[in-house]
Design a protein around this motif. Structure first.
Motif, PDB file in Angstrom:
ATOM      1  N   GLY A 133      -2.183  14.703  -8.062  1.00  0.00           N
ATOM      2  CA  GLY A 133      -3.538  13.656  -8.468  1.00  0.00           C
ATOM      3  C   GLY A 133      -2.594  12.176  -8.357  1.00  0.00           C
ATOM      4  N   GLN A 134      -1.411  11.981  -7.955  1.00  0.00           N
ATOM      5  CA  GLN A 134      -0.581  11.147  -8.505  1.00  0.00           C
ATOM      6  C   GLN A 134      -1.536  10.050  -6.495  1.00  0.00           C
ATOM      7  OE1 GLN A 134       3.472  12.799  -8.370  1.00  0.00           O
ATOM      8  NE2 GLN A 134       3.547  12.602 -10.378  1.00  0.00           N
ATOM      9  N   PRO A 135      -0.964   9.037  -7.344  1.00  0.00           N
ATOM     10  CA  PRO A 135      -1.759   8.132  -5.796  1.00  0.00           C
ATOM     11  C   PRO A 135      -0.433   7.870  -4.425  1.00  0.00           C
ATOM     12  CG  PRO A 135      -1.048   6.752  -7.767  1.00  0.00           C
ATOM     13  CD  PRO A 135      -1.182   7.629  -7.806  1.00  0.00           C
ATOM     14  N   ARG A 136      -1.111   8.624  -3.669  1.00  0.00           N
ATOM     15  CA  ARG A 136      -0.690   7.798  -2.495  1.00  0.00           C
ATOM     16  C   ARG A 136      -1.095   7.282  -1.096  1.00  0.00           C
ATOM     17  NH1 ARG A 136       2.752   9.485  -5.552  1.00  0.00           N
ATOM     18  NH2 ARG A 136       4.456  11.105  -5.974  1.00  0.00           N
TER      19      ARG A 136
ATOM     20  N   HIS B 142      -4.151   2.729   5.376  1.00  0.00           N
ATOM     21  CA  HIS B 142      -4.835   3.695   5.400  1.00  0.00           C
ATOM     22  C   HIS B 142      -6.006   3.787   4.412  1.00  0.00           C
ATOM     23  CE1 HIS B 142      -2.159   4.949   8.727  1.00  0.00           C
ATOM     24  NE2 HIS B 142      -3.056   4.122   8.919  1.00  0.00           N
ATOM     25  N   GLY B 143      -5.391   3.213   2.908  1.00  0.00           N
ATOM     26  CA  GLY B 143      -6.672   3.420   1.993  1.00  0.00           C
ATOM     27  C   GLY B 143      -5.195   4.640   0.483  1.00  0.00           C
TER      28      GLY B 143
ATOM     29  N   LYS C 224      -4.813   9.312  10.836  1.00  0.00           N
ATOM     30  CA  LYS C 224      -3.954   8.454  10.624  1.00  0.00           C
ATOM     31  C   LYS C 224      -2.901   8.308  10.284  1.00  0.00           C
ATOM     32  CE  LYS C 224      -7.910   6.403   7.519  1.00  0.00           C
ATOM     33  NZ  LYS C 224      -8.826   7.209   7.529  1.00  0.00           N
ATOM     34  N   VAL C 225      -1.829   7.975  11.531  1.00  0.00           N
ATOM     35  CA  VAL C 225      -0.410   8.591  11.912  1.00  0.00           C
ATOM     36  C   VAL C 225      -0.183   7.171  11.870  1.00  0.00           C
ATOM     37  CG1 VAL C 225       0.664   9.170  13.894  1.00  0.00           C
ATOM     38  CG2 VAL C 225      -1.579   9.941  13.416  1.00  0.00           C
ATOM     39  N   VAL C 226       1.248   7.572  11.522  1.00  0.00           N
ATOM     40  CA  VAL C 226       2.028   6.264  11.461  1.00  0.00           C
ATOM     41  C   VAL C 226       3.753   7.320  12.218  1.00  0.00           C
ATOM     42  CG1 VAL C 226       3.873   7.630   9.423  1.00  0.00           C
ATOM     43  CG2 VAL C 226       3.747   5.092   9.452  1.00  0.00           C
TER      44      VAL C 226
END
Length: 345
Positions: A230-233, A222-223, A160-162
């Protein structure tokens, strides 16, 4: 003495259209009639500084402009093999022994004719068929830049790319990624018309970064993943900087999941203070992409095959007789996406 028109840097942010001697090819050279030539950010860089510091003592001297040409061969030296009069060609600007064409070298392609010194098919020039318009063929050089960035990313179909920046390089990268079979490609920019073009050339989604929170939007698309702590990214695997602004680097560092990559293909307009701790927390890999070490003619056949798709990158086609206007557009932020100057056939 036969003469021709040629564009070079003039006063700051101005061009001069001058009469110069028409080149005479030697036995190892060929002469190319220019039919189209794109304008690049490198051209405007030379205009901003009023030339190039290549004179004695580092003084500024005029720079012949133009390094994105397409045209046809009108003369061929006796020792040149594999090329004939009438062939439609694109060139490798870095293949000239007298310096990079249009980037400080002796010759510029924003001219009626271009001398191809020590001309060698596959190294300094390659032929394309008449099924492709000259203006689209003139995209060969910038699309090689975009292709190298994609190659450097090593993007795989499941990635998955931006891409930040919906100029020609960013949009070209989007096309190459989709042709490679990459699952999901997002393009971010602040100009709505450029985002429309991104969708037209095959991007799966776009983000207007002036109006939307990029990190939140990427998470939607991208979910959710995490960094090393463990921080959400966002689950984005690869970030491509085709914008060249500090905000892109900062956004990437703030958003990157564990093991993400950042490919930098745009020239940074100002240095950015990078949060090295943020890079550490995601083990973010920074990859620089410069030019096209091998890609300049690797892209040609695919441009031929998909030329209608690449044609969508051109926002303005300006006749050479109005070349001053073409450069005025190029110097005006947001006024044009990709300008190609066309010459009479």
């Amino acid at each position: 003495m036969a003469t021709m028109k040629s564009v070079q840097t003039g006063a700051v942010d101005k061009i001069d259209v001058v009469d110069v001697e028409r080149p005479m090819p030697g036995p190892k050279d060929a002469l190319m009639k220019i039919r189209a030539c794109g304008i690049c950010g490198t051209d405007t860089f030379f205009l901003h500084i009023g030339g190039g510091p290549f004179g004695a003592g580092g003084t500024m001297v005029p720079v012949p402009l133009g390094h994105e040409p397409a045209g046809e061969i009108v003369e061929v030296g006796s020792e040149v093999e594999g090329l004939k009069t009438g062939d439609r060609v694109v060139v490798n600007p870095q293949g000239s022994p007298s310096g990079i064409i249009g980037c400080g070298g002796k010759h510029g392609a924003m001219s009626d004719y271009l001398l191809l010194e020590d001309c060698e098919v596959g190294k300094s020039v390659t032929v394309f068929p008449d099924t492709v318009p000259f203006d689209v063929a003139a995209l060969n050089e910038p699309m090689a830049v975009a292709r190298h960035a994609v190659n450097r990313s090593e993007a795989k179909p499941g990635d998955k790319v931006v891409i930040f920046g919906a100029g020609p390089i960013g949009l070209g990268a989007a096309i190459w990624l989709k042709l490679r079979g990459v699952e999901h490609v997002v393009v971010a920019d602040v100009i709505a018309s450029r985002l429309e073009t991104a969708l037209a050339v095959g991007a799966d989604a776009v983000i207007n970064s002036a109006e939307e929170d990029v990190t939140s939007r990427l998470t939607e698309l991208h979910g959710q993943a995490a960094n090393a702590l463990g921080q959400p990214r966002p689950g984005t695997d690869i970030y491509i900087d085709a914008a060249g602004v500090a905000a892109v680097v900062n956004t990437t560092v703030d958003s990157a999941k564990w093991g993400a990559k950042l490919v930098m293909v745009a020239v940074q307009k100002k240095g950015a203070d990078i949060d090295l701790g943020g890079m550490l927390r995601s083990e973010l890999t920074l990859i620089a992409s410069q030019g096209y070490p091998t890609e300049i003619f690797e892209v040609t056949q695919e441009i031929v095959e998909h030329h209608e798709r690449f044609a969508k990158l051109i926002s303005h086609r300006v006749p050479f007789g109005e070349v001053e206007h073409a450069f005025e557009l190029a110097l005006t932020p947001g006024a044009a996406e990709k300008i190609v100057v066309t010459f009479d056939e």
